[in-house]
Motif scaffolding. Structure first.
Motif, PDB file in Angstrom:
ATOM      1  N   ALA A 167      -3.299   2.315  12.440  1.00 45.93           N
ATOM      2  CA  ALA A 167      -3.436   2.701  11.034  1.00 45.93           C
ATOM      3  C   ALA A 167      -4.583   1.963  10.352  1.00 45.93           C
ATOM      4  N   LEU A 168      -4.768   0.698  10.704  1.00 46.86           N
ATOM      5  CA  LEU A 168      -5.718  -0.145   9.987  1.00 46.86           C
ATOM      6  C   LEU A 168      -7.162   0.022  10.453  1.00 46.86           C
ATOM      7  N   LYS A 169      -7.382   0.701  11.532  1.00 43.98           N
ATOM      8  CA  LYS A 169      -8.742   0.888  12.034  1.00 43.98           C
ATOM      9  C   LYS A 169      -9.588   1.627  11.001  1.00 43.98           C
ATOM     10  N   ASP A 170     -10.699   1.019  10.593  1.00 41.23           N
ATOM     11  CA  ASP A 170     -11.648   1.597   9.632  1.00 41.23           C
ATOM     12  C   ASP A 170     -11.049   1.783   8.235  1.00 41.23           C
ATOM     13  N   ALA A 171     -10.004   1.046   7.900  1.00 39.70           N
ATOM     14  CA  ALA A 171      -9.374   1.197   6.585  1.00 39.70           C
ATOM     15  C   ALA A 171     -10.263   0.634   5.485  1.00 39.70           C
ATOM     16  N   ASP A 172     -10.407   1.401   4.402  1.00 42.62           N
ATOM     17  CA  ASP A 172     -11.134   0.953   3.213  1.00 42.62           C
ATOM     18  C   ASP A 172     -10.197   0.341   2.176  1.00 42.62           C
ATOM     19  N   VAL A 173      -8.953   0.818   2.158  1.00 45.48           N
ATOM     20  CA  VAL A 173      -7.962   0.399   1.162  1.00 45.48           C
ATOM     21  C   VAL A 173      -6.641   0.151   1.869  1.00 45.48           C
ATOM     22  N   ILE A 174      -6.030  -0.973   1.591  1.00 47.46           N
ATOM     23  CA  ILE A 174      -4.667  -1.239   2.063  1.00 47.46           C
ATOM     24  C   ILE A 174      -3.791  -1.387   0.832  1.00 47.46           C
ATOM     25  N   TYR A 175      -2.764  -0.572   0.791  1.00 46.58           N
ATOM     26  CA  TYR A 175      -1.901  -0.451  -0.398  1.00 46.58           C
ATOM     27  C   TYR A 175      -0.464  -0.710   0.028  1.00 46.58           C
ATOM     28  N   THR A 176       0.257  -1.474  -0.765  1.00 50.47           N
ATOM     29  CA  THR A 176       1.679  -1.672  -0.500  1.00 50.47           C
ATOM     30  C   THR A 176       2.450  -1.705  -1.807  1.00 50.47           C
ATOM     31  N   ASP A 177       3.761  -1.699  -1.694  1.00 49.95           N
ATOM     32  CA  ASP A 177       4.653  -1.771  -2.848  1.00 49.95           C
ATOM     33  C   ASP A 177       5.870  -2.587  -2.434  1.00 49.95           C
ATOM     34  N   VAL A 178       6.737  -2.869  -3.365  1.00 47.18           N
ATOM     35  CA  VAL A 178       7.931  -3.656  -3.061  1.00 47.18           C
ATOM     36  C   VAL A 178       8.756  -2.975  -1.970  1.00 47.18           C
ATOM     37  N   PHE A 179       9.436  -3.790  -1.176  1.00 47.19           N
ATOM     38  CA  PHE A 179      10.250  -3.258  -0.088  1.00 47.19           C
ATOM     39  C   PHE A 179      11.476  -2.511  -0.596  1.00 47.19           C
ATOM     40  N   VAL A 180      11.992  -2.945  -1.732  1.00 48.67           N
ATOM     41  CA  VAL A 180      13.181  -2.325  -2.320  1.00 48.67           C
ATOM     42  C   VAL A 180      12.822  -1.860  -3.716  1.00 48.67           C
ATOM     43  N   SER A 181      13.013  -0.571  -3.991  1.00 51.62           N
ATOM     44  CA  SER A 181      12.595  -0.006  -5.270  1.00 51.62           C
ATOM     45  C   SER A 181      13.563  -0.369  -6.382  1.00 51.62           C
ATOM     46  N   MET A 182      13.082  -0.255  -7.620  1.00 54.54           N
ATOM     47  CA  MET A 182      13.905  -0.535  -8.792  1.00 54.54           C
ATOM     48  C   MET A 182      15.153   0.339  -8.793  1.00 54.54           C
ATOM     49  N   GLY A 183      16.314  -0.285  -9.021  1.00 53.62           N
ATOM     50  CA  GLY A 183      17.545   0.474  -9.131  1.00 53.62           C
ATOM     51  C   GLY A 183      18.318   0.605  -7.836  1.00 53.62           C
ATOM     52  N   GLU A 184      17.709   0.199  -6.713  1.00 49.40           N
ATOM     53  CA  GLU A 184      18.437   0.294  -5.450  1.00 49.40           C
ATOM     54  C   GLU A 184      19.450  -0.848  -5.346  1.00 49.40           C
ATOM     55  N   PRO A 185      20.615  -0.606  -4.723  1.00 50.66           N
ATOM     56  CA  PRO A 185      21.683  -1.612  -4.689  1.00 50.66           C
ATOM     57  C   PRO A 185      21.320  -2.838  -3.860  1.00 50.66           C
ATOM     58  N   ASP A 186      21.903  -3.972  -4.241  1.00 48.53           N
ATOM     59  CA  ASP A 186      21.613  -5.248  -3.568  1.00 48.53           C
ATOM     60  C   ASP A 186      21.951  -5.220  -2.084  1.00 48.53           C
ATOM     61  N   GLU A 187      22.975  -4.440  -1.706  1.00 49.38           N
ATOM     62  CA  GLU A 187      23.448  -4.485  -0.323  1.00 49.38           C
ATOM     63  C   GLU A 187      22.444  -3.939   0.690  1.00 49.38           C
ATOM     64  N   ILE A 188      21.417  -3.214   0.235  1.00 49.72           N
ATOM     65  CA  ILE A 188      20.451  -2.689   1.202  1.00 49.72           C
ATOM     66  C   ILE A 188      19.283  -3.638   1.434  1.00 49.72           C
ATOM     67  N   TRP A 189      19.207  -4.726   0.662  1.00 51.65           N
ATOM     68  CA  TRP A 189      18.056  -5.612   0.758  1.00 51.65           C
ATOM     69  C   TRP A 189      17.864  -6.181   2.167  1.00 51.65           C
ATOM     70  N   GLU A 190      18.939  -6.689   2.757  1.00 56.42           N
ATOM     71  CA  GLU A 190      18.799  -7.359   4.057  1.00 56.42           C
ATOM     72  C   GLU A 190      18.268  -6.416   5.125  1.00 56.42           C
ATOM     73  N   SER A 191      18.847  -5.211   5.220  1.00 52.72           N
ATOM     74  CA  SER A 191      18.399  -4.271   6.240  1.00 52.72           C
ATOM     75  C   SER A 191      16.982  -3.778   5.967  1.00 52.72           C
ATOM     76  N   ARG A 192      16.638  -3.572   4.696  1.00 56.53           N
ATOM     77  CA  ARG A 192      15.305  -3.089   4.347  1.00 56.53           C
ATOM     78  C   ARG A 192      14.247  -4.146   4.651  1.00 56.53           C
ATOM     79  N   ILE A 193      14.530  -5.392   4.315  1.00 61.48           N
ATOM     80  CA  ILE A 193      13.581  -6.471   4.587  1.00 61.48           C
ATOM     81  C   ILE A 193      13.361  -6.627   6.088  1.00 61.48           C
ATOM     82  N   LYS A 194      14.433  -6.576   6.847  1.00 66.23           N
ATOM     83  CA  LYS A 194      14.326  -6.700   8.299  1.00 66.23           C
ATOM     84  C   LYS A 194      13.470  -5.570   8.875  1.00 66.23           C
TER      85      LYS A 194
END
Length: 336
Positions: free
Chosen positions: A221-248
């Motif tokens: 994916a990163l080959k010849d990339a001009d822009v690297i964009y990311t966002d939070v792993f867990v979106s606003m409003g998502e329940p706390d219980e999914i944090w561990e699995s999402r982070i992993k």
């Protein structure tokens, strides 16, 4: 450019042609010049807008309010507890009431269906400040920022890393397909955008000269990339219980200095903010206590580096939102 967006709602970029998006970007460039030169541009003096926020925000609220003030408008802010919409009064009825009092309505919340219903019944332009599905005002700021730093849009290679099923992943894919940008979604397959949206964007990209690719392979994916964009792993409003699995699941897709080094030397880093890149927030400290992470979706080294343009993005929310408000409420073409 003969573009007329008067009385049109700004709900998602799929509703706009490439030429209309280009017009909005050019209007934003013009407004940014006027702002930097301290030239008064209260072209919408006397108009009134309502801002409905079911989700709190820093950048979106400030950008809409300052845009309105600069344009000579009056603003009413309705926060998460500021109206009866959806509680004691239906969305349809709220829309018809506000449409009698205001010239335009902004909505930031959860369901895309809510902003669509507001637009259907209010009789005035409605602007999507963010829903779970799309974030179109952020996209204008993002692509204006890319153009400012790279000098062009068509043919840019953009990589989005992280949870791609959210509003950022969806909207980046749509905007890229409209503007001839080559976007690679780099994420675990279970976090890729919905197939229907992917297929729609691929069809649009064939006309614009862009491309859509989905992969789990970071190096590819990163080959010849001009822009690297990311966002939070867990979106606003998502329940706390999914944090561990999402982070992993997403930890391998964290944007580090090694990740940036796999892109072009001139590559820039982007993030819509807020970002969990240190322990200077309550949530950041909570993440550290629960998961022993001092940084999440991006390292502090990258966030604070010269390649990071995140605060240019944040500023450009003002100029691009001003362009959207003006284009949909004014009977004059700013660029003529």
């Amino acid at each position: 450019m003969n573009i007329d967006l008067r009385e049109k709602s700004y709900l998602k970029l799929l509703d706009f042609s490439s030429e209309e998006i280009r017009y909005l970007l050019d209007c934003a460039i013009k407004f940014k010049q006027l702002k930097k030169q301290n030239i008064t541009h209260d072209y919408l003096k006397g108009k009134n807008i309502a801002l409905i926020f079911e989700k709190d925000s820093t950048r979106t609220r400030c950008a809409f309010e300052v845009s309105a003030f600069d344009l000579g408008m009056n603003v009413t802010y309705l926060g998460p507890t500021g109206s009866q919409m959806g509680k004691k009064e239906s969305i349809k009825d709220t829309a018809r009431v506000l449409g009698r009092m205001y010239d335009g309505i902004e909505y930031r919340g959860f369901s895309q269906s809510v902003v669509e219903e507001l637009a259907k019944y209010s009789g005035v332009p409605v602007w999507n400040g963010l829903t779970d599905e799309f974030h179109p005002t952020q996209m204008l700021a993002d692509f204006l920022t890319i153009e400012e730093h790279l000098g062009y849009l068509k043919g840019v290679n953009l990589v989005y890393m992280g949870d791609a099923r959210n509003n950022s992943g969806n909207s980046l894919m749509v905007a890229s397909s409209k503007l001839g940008v080559n976007i690679k979604i780099c994420a675990p397959q279970e976090l890729w955008p919905e197939d229907d949206l992917v297929n729609t964007c691929k069809k649009i990209a064939t006309e614009s000269g862009g491309s859509i690719q989905l992969t789990e392979d970071i190096d590819e994916a990163l080959k010849d990339a001009d822009v690297i964009y990311t966002d939070v792993f867990v979106s606003m409003g998502e329940p706390d219980e999914i944090w561990e699995s999402r982070i992993k699941m997403l930890k391998p897709y964290q944007v580090t200095k090694d990740v940036m080094n796999k892109a072009k030397p001139s590559a820039i880093f982007m993030h819509p903010l807020p970002s969990f890149h240190n322990l200077e927030t309550t949530i950041g400290k909570d993440i550290y206590e629960k998961f022993d992470l001092t940084e999440m979706e991006v390292t502090d080294e990258v966030f604070e580096s010269d390649q990071s343009v995140v605060f240019d993005e944040a500023e450009n929310r003002l100029h691009t939102i001003k362009a959207v408000i003006y284009a949909t409420l004014s009977d004059k073409n700013l660029l003529k």
